[in-house]
Design a protein around this motif. Structure first.
Motif, PDB file in Angstrom:
ATOM      1  N   ALA A  85       0.997  -1.448  -0.165  1.00 48.16           N
ATOM      2  CA  ALA A  85       0.217  -0.120   0.063  1.00 48.16           C
ATOM      3  C   ALA A  85       1.158   1.345   0.342  1.00 48.16           C
ATOM      4  CB  ALA A  85      -0.958   0.388   1.045  1.00 48.16           C
ATOM      5  N   GLN A  86       1.854   1.180   0.321  1.00 46.18           N
ATOM      6  CA  GLN A  86       2.841   2.241   0.370  1.00 46.18           C
ATOM      7  C   GLN A  86       4.123   2.225  -0.607  1.00 46.18           C
ATOM      8  OE1 GLN A  86       2.063   5.271   2.361  1.00 46.18           O
ATOM      9  NE2 GLN A  86       0.636   3.468   3.430  1.00 46.18           N
ATOM     10  N   ALA A  87       3.613   1.117  -1.935  1.00 48.35           N
ATOM     11  CA  ALA A  87       4.911   0.896  -2.498  1.00 48.35           C
ATOM     12  C   ALA A  87       4.978   1.839  -3.515  1.00 48.35           C
ATOM     13  CB  ALA A  87       4.854  -0.550  -2.863  1.00 48.35           C
ATOM     14  N   PHE A 135      -3.026   0.610 -10.651  1.00 46.10           N
ATOM     15  CA  PHE A 135      -2.484   1.802 -10.979  1.00 46.10           C
ATOM     16  C   PHE A 135      -1.635   2.453 -11.565  1.00 46.10           C
ATOM     17  CE2 PHE A 135      -2.599  -2.311  -8.055  1.00 46.10           C
ATOM     18  CZ  PHE A 135      -2.742  -1.744  -6.882  1.00 46.10           C
ATOM     19  N   GLY A 136      -1.876   2.090 -12.980  1.00 43.93           N
ATOM     20  CA  GLY A 136      -0.820   2.369 -13.978  1.00 43.93           C
ATOM     21  C   GLY A 136      -0.805   1.138 -14.777  1.00 43.93           C
ATOM     22  N   GLU A 137      -0.231   1.524 -16.126  1.00 41.92           N
ATOM     23  CA  GLU A 137      -0.010   0.718 -17.502  1.00 41.92           C
ATOM     24  C   GLU A 137       1.406  -0.437 -17.183  1.00 41.92           C
ATOM     25  OE1 GLU A 137      -1.336  -1.673 -20.811  1.00 41.92           O
ATOM     26  OE2 GLU A 137      -2.860  -0.153 -19.487  1.00 41.92           O
ATOM     27  N   LEU A 151      -8.964   2.695  -5.261  1.00 39.21           N
ATOM     28  CA  LEU A 151      -9.862   3.320  -3.665  1.00 39.21           C
ATOM     29  C   LEU A 151      -7.847   2.877  -3.572  1.00 39.21           C
ATOM     30  CD1 LEU A 151     -12.353   1.208  -1.881  1.00 39.21           C
ATOM     31  CD2 LEU A 151     -11.797   3.585  -2.448  1.00 39.21           C
ATOM     32  N   ALA A 152      -7.137   2.161  -4.530  1.00 37.65           N
ATOM     33  CA  ALA A 152      -6.192   2.510  -4.180  1.00 37.65           C
ATOM     34  C   ALA A 152      -5.148   3.611  -3.513  1.00 37.65           C
ATOM     35  CB  ALA A 152      -5.205   1.167  -5.261  1.00 37.65           C
ATOM     36  N   PRO A 153      -3.981   3.442  -2.768  1.00 33.88           N
ATOM     37  CA  PRO A 153      -3.493   4.715  -2.011  1.00 33.88           C
ATOM     38  C   PRO A 153      -3.419   5.683  -3.050  1.00 33.88           C
ATOM     39  CG  PRO A 153      -3.085   2.585  -1.089  1.00 33.88           C
ATOM     40  CD  PRO A 153      -3.739   1.458  -2.502  1.00 33.88           C
ATOM     41  N   LYS A 154      -2.399   4.808  -4.416  1.00 33.30           N
ATOM     42  CA  LYS A 154      -1.498   5.883  -4.819  1.00 33.30           C
ATOM     43  C   LYS A 154      -1.219   5.331  -6.268  1.00 33.30           C
ATOM     44  CE  LYS A 154       2.701   4.933  -3.024  1.00 33.30           C
ATOM     45  NZ  LYS A 154       4.066   5.281  -2.649  1.00 33.30           N
ATOM     46  N   ARG A 155      -1.643   6.128  -7.488  1.00 30.99           N
ATOM     47  CA  ARG A 155      -0.890   5.304  -8.805  1.00 30.99           C
ATOM     48  C   ARG A 155       0.705   5.395  -8.362  1.00 30.99           C
ATOM     49  NH1 ARG A 155      -4.832   3.899 -12.073  1.00 30.99           N
ATOM     50  NH2 ARG A 155      -3.474   4.651 -14.414  1.00 30.99           N
TER      51      ARG A 155
END
Length: 220
Positions: free
Chosen positions: A82-84, A163-165, A123-127
């Motif tokens: 989640a913090q990666a 997360f992104g492609e 709801l992913a913490p970040k891309r």
């Protein structure tokens, strides 16, 4: 910056693990204003199951909304990810798809992040940058003939939405055994496999290193 590699295969020193380590090495060596930390996580060391359909991650106002409520060996891994700043997923191909261990991991990682709204919002913490590294016994022609690429694209699509492609790498025609004479494997020529490994595996390791370096560049 922290980059993780998830080894979805049972072997820690063979093709998949070597490519994942090369990707981590590429990330660690990439130019970056901050220190790049890397970690390999071996899923076969962990005791866990896939999604159990408790739906706690979807319960309105629930304490587990947006993250998996199940507590087991995978829980601290999900907290780390989640913090990666980037994750590389790796798997040997079994029966045309990723291992069951990695599939169960993806159920736990991804399902909680998807919202059951009209657009399946995230709801992913970040891309963050991701990559998929696959190793397989078949050659590239058979990979296409048997539909492996299409089988694998589903999970890549879900990762892309959250997360992104992702970057994707297929390492084909891998050298499977340490000593082919010990196993029933008339279908394959050990000498041909060895020659292919010697010619192409160094190139694949370099490709993996570039994937790791590109991940760091994309995280800046």
């Amino acid at each position: 910056m922290k980059i993780y590699a998830i080894n979805g295969g049972p072997r820690k020193q063979h093709n998949t693990a070597k490519l994942l380590q090369a990707a981590l090495d590429g990330a660690a060596a990439a130019p970056c204003a901050e220190a790049v930390e890397t970690e390999m996580i071996h899923l076969y060391d962990l005791n866990y199951n896939g999604c159990v359909s408790c739906f706690s991650c979807k319960r309105k106002g629930g304490k587990s909304y947006g993250h998996c409520a199940v507590k087991d060996d995978l829980t601290p891994v999900l907290e780390k990810l989640a913090q990666a700043d980037g994750v590389i997923f790796g798997s040997p191909i079994y029966f045309g798809n990723i291992t069951g261990k990695l599939r169960s991991f993806f159920e736990r990682l991804m399902f909680a992040y998807f919202v059951y709204d009209e657009n399946y919002s995230s709801l992913a913490p970040k891309r963050m940058p991701t990559a998929f590294v696959y190793t397989m016994n078949v050659d590239s022609a058979l990979m296409e003939q048997y539909g492996y690429r299409q089988n694998l694209q589903g999970m890549e699509m879900f990762a892309g939405r959250l997360f992104g492609e992702p970057q994707v790498m297929h390492a084909c025609n891998t050298y499977q055994f340490d000593d082919y004479s010990k196993y029933e494997c008339e279908r394959f020529s050990e000498s041909e496999k060895a020659a292919y490994r010697d010619a192409y595996f160094p190139q694949e390791l370099e490709e993996a290193r570039k994937i790791g370096a590109a991940m760091v560049a994309a995280s800046k």
